[in-house]
Design an enzyme around this catalytic site. Structure first.
Site, mmCIF file in Angstrom:
data_model
loop_
_atom_site.group_PDB
_atom_site.id
_atom_site.type_symbol
_atom_site.label_atom_id
_atom_site.label_comp_id
_atom_site.label_asym_id
_atom_site.label_seq_id
_atom_site.Cartn_x
_atom_site.Cartn_y
_atom_site.Cartn_z
ATOM 1 N N LYS A 86 3.604 41.426 21.039
ATOM 2 C CA LYS A 86 3.978 42.443 20.046
ATOM 3 C C LYS A 86 4.735 41.835 18.863
ATOM 4 O O LYS A 86 4.423 42.115 17.709
ATOM 5 C CB LYS A 86 4.809 43.534 20.730
ATOM 6 N N THR B 40 4.765 38.697 17.967
ATOM 7 C CA THR B 40 3.828 37.802 17.293
ATOM 8 C C THR B 40 2.950 38.589 16.324
ATOM 9 O O THR B 40 2.731 38.176 15.175
ATOM 10 C CB THR B 40 2.953 37.071 18.331
ATOM 11 N N ARG C 25 14.312 42.696 15.959
ATOM 12 C CA ARG C 25 15.529 42.659 16.766
ATOM 13 C C ARG C 25 15.948 41.202 17.006
ATOM 14 O O ARG C 25 15.127 40.300 16.937
ATOM 15 C CB ARG C 25 15.305 43.327 18.124
ATOM 16 N N LYS D 67 11.856 34.651 29.555
ATOM 17 C CA LYS D 67 11.084 34.556 28.313
ATOM 18 C C LYS D 67 11.200 33.207 27.613
ATOM 19 O O LYS D 67 10.251 32.731 27.000
ATOM 20 C CB LYS D 67 11.511 35.670 27.335
ATOM 21 N N ALA E 243 14.899 48.208 25.380
ATOM 22 C CA ALA E 243 14.234 49.506 25.299
ATOM 23 C C ALA E 243 14.171 50.223 26.639
ATOM 24 O O ALA E 243 13.969 51.430 26.675
ATOM 25 C CB ALA E 243 12.814 49.338 24.752
ATOM 26 N N PHE F 62 9.081 46.921 24.268
ATOM 27 C CA PHE F 62 8.196 47.266 25.378
ATOM 28 C C PHE F 62 7.052 48.170 24.930
ATOM 29 O O PHE F 62 6.597 48.096 23.787
ATOM 30 C CB PHE F 62 8.988 47.866 26.543
ATOM 31 N N PHE G 5 -7.357 36.441 22.740
ATOM 32 C CA PHE G 5 -7.241 35.272 23.604
ATOM 33 C C PHE G 5 -8.597 34.574 23.627
ATOM 34 O O PHE G 5 -9.644 35.234 23.530
ATOM 35 C CB PHE G 5 -6.828 35.678 25.024
ATOM 36 N N TRP H 64 -1.714 34.443 16.281
ATOM 37 C CA TRP H 64 -1.081 33.402 17.098
ATOM 38 C C TRP H 64 -1.716 32.042 16.789
ATOM 39 O O TRP H 64 -1.018 31.047 16.644
ATOM 40 C CB TRP H 64 -1.226 33.746 18.584
#
Length: 562
Positions: free
Chosen positions: A72, A74, A95, A106, A278, A306, A387, A415
């Site tokens: 998200k 990215t 954020r 992460k 969240a 999220f 992907f 990406w």
């Protein structure tokens, strides 16, 4: 094929001096407070003194997250870069990452691949000290509570009814529940206590929802820290204002209230500020940062944490309601892999084409799309984060199902390709921003009871049957309504992995109940938190924490963030 890590890509980037980024965003030098060469704070007085029109507001949200990853942030960063690429004046508002997840699972949260904000290491670590200021203000209040009791307890605070917890910005399960004040009379009054992670502190929510420093101080004064002695019907809330703590807390937070300016890999101005989770808070960056980005750009691209059932719901029902914001468009991020996971495919098998599982998992995406279109009445687009293992048949299936709902799909390859991979998404967002968003509405009104509002969220947003309040939650609801808090919006704390309160129920279940076991007032933030399931306000580290892989060499170069 081997790919460079996020930190390798970030460290190869040639950053522009932050004064140049500020100039690009139209920020006068008098509003800029530099933190080194590549970071700065923006004086909030810019908002008061600017007569620039507001830009278009675009919210990026996602399907329910899975171990397969959705990308998200990215996508948010890549979309901003792509809008710049097609000639638009854009600012991205994000954020700040918490140290807990950085060192936990992460390993970083500043975008990924060729769609990142930089300096990536600084943003993921101490940055400009905002979280430290929030933790200090939180713990100052905690110290003043226990000192007040030690010094005679003039306010008649019941130590068993203290709701204010200490905090630290680290995943430390050992601190979830503690007994403090041991060691004899001069060391305080022994009592049960506990720590939350800093992003779960109500002060984080207060900072992110405050309009200005005056509003910040007023919200801090309203913080409920516990209740007085007496029968349940006699207990009265005690506030930070009763303890005269708001002035000192606000002094600690005066610089933290100023949004931070950094840049993307492609030198788009990025305002990075605030970071409530969240699932246990409202999951959006600060109102100040969003408004600032809207003043500085023709397009403001922001995200909420999220899936859309958490971050977007709270962005729209809490943040937009309180700040008077109205999004122009919404982007819903999904991946073929995550949808197959929702359809029952094991993580190890997600690289294999599986149209049957994809079709079974698609209702999760379609429910979020329907909510944005039919509950909130906002234009939206689905961004499929690409992907290499995605097949044409799988991508075609996602597109056809979304078109049945009248929503376009754009393949996002930011990406791997940076802005070039987000042009189609950017063009669709520009088109949507020109549509009419005057039908925007909230999922519930404020006039109903607490239980009514919970039912509307469960039924409209989650697709369930109803909210079921435990006997304890029913008592708490009655008490909060009696104290005058019944008209506050609701911030539901639940698992991010499912539309239900059971993380194992994937896809888009129906006819389920959501059990609310605890209700508490966040009077400073201005909402009621409804706790469902087993929600941790202090996460723990995994068996192999990301911290094990993070290092720094003799030249101060950091490795292991990803």
């Amino acid at each position: 094929m081997t790919y460079k890590s996020d930190i390798e890509i970030a460290q190869e980037c040639t950053m522009e001096p932050i004064v140049k980024i500020a100039e690009k965003a139209g920020i006068d030098e008098k509003y800029l407070e530099q933190y080194g060469r590549y970071k700065a704070k923006i004086d909030y007085n810019l908002l008061k003194e600017s007569d620039a029109p507001d830009g278009k507001l675009v919210l990026v949200t996602a399907i329910n997250p899975t171990p397969a990853g959705e990308g998200k942030t990215t996508t948010t960063v890549g979309l901003a870069d792509a809008l710049q690429r097609i000639g638009k004046h854009v600012v991205v508002a994000l954020r700040e990452p918490s140290l807990g997840p950085v060192f936990g699972v992460k390993g970083g949260a500043a975008g990924g691949g060729y769609a990142q904000v930089v300096p990536m290491e600084d943003i993921n670590l101490h940055f400009t000290g905002d979280f430290h200021a929030i933790g200090a203000a939180n713990n100052l209040l905690a110290a003043m509570i226990d000192n007040h009791i030690f010094q005679g307890n003039e306010l008649n605070i019941d130590p068993r009814k203290i709701t204010w917890r200490r905090c630290v910005d680290m995943n430390d399960r050992q601190l979830r529940n503690v007994i403090d004040g041991l060691g004899g009379r001069t060391n305080g009054t022994p009592r049960e206590d506990g720590y939350d992670i800093t992003v779960a502190s109500e002060i984080m929510a207060v900072l992110c929802l405050a309009n200005d420093i005056t509003d910040l101080k007023a919200r801090l004064a309203r913080l409920v820290i516990g209740y007085t002695y007496g029968k349940p019907s006699e207990q009265q809330p005690v506030t930070a204002g009763d303890l005269h703590a708001e002035g000192a807390m606000c002094a600690l937070l005066k610089d933290a209230l100023k949004p931070n300016l950094v840049q993307t890999l492609e030198h788009v101005p990025a305002v990075v500020h605030g970071g409530p989770f969240a699932n246990i808070a409202h999951g959006c960056n600060s109102v100040t940062a969003t408004r600032m980005a809207m003043k500085l750009g023709d397009y403001c691209i922001t995200e909420a944490g999220f899936g859309a059932d958490l971050g977007a719901e709270k962005f729209l029902d809490i943040k937009c309601r309180m700040a008077g914001l109205k999004p122009n468009a919404v982007v819903i991020v999904a991946t073929v892999r995550a949808l197959k996971y929702n359809g029952g495919v094991a993580k190890a098998d997600l690289n294999n084409e599986n149209l049957e599982a994809l079709e079974k998992g698609l209702p999760n995406l379609l429910k979020h799309v329907s909510n944005i279109r039919n509950v909130y009445h906002l234009p939206c687009v689905v961004a499929v984060n690409a992907f290499p293992t995605d097949t044409k048949a799988e991508l075609d299936l996602v597109e056809s199902k979304c078109r049945e709902l009248g929503v376009n799909v754009a393949l996002s390859e930011v990406w791997a390709k940076g802005s070039e991979g987000g042009v189609k998404l950017a063009e669709e967002v520009v088109r949507l921003c020109d549509e009419d968003n005057s039908g925007f509405s909230f999922s519930y009104g404020l006039e109903g009871s607490i239980e009514d509002k919970l039912n509307q969220i469960v039924q409209k947003v989650y697709g369930g049957k109803c909210a079921v309040l435990t006997a304890n939650a029913k008592k708490q609801a009655a008490q909060l309504e009696a104290l005058g808090y019944g008209s506050c919006p609701i911030c539901v704390a639940k698992t991010q992995y499912s539309l239900t309160d059971d993380e194992k129920k994937l896809g888009a279940p129906t006819d389920f109940e959501v059990t609310v076991r605890n209700l508490k007032i966040s009077a400073g933030a201005g909402f009621i938190v409804a706790l469902t399931g087993d929600i941790m306000t202090m996460p723990g580290l995994p068996k192999r924490p990301a911290a094990e892989r993070i290092d720094v060499d003799e030249n101060g170069k950091i490795s292991g963030l990803f």
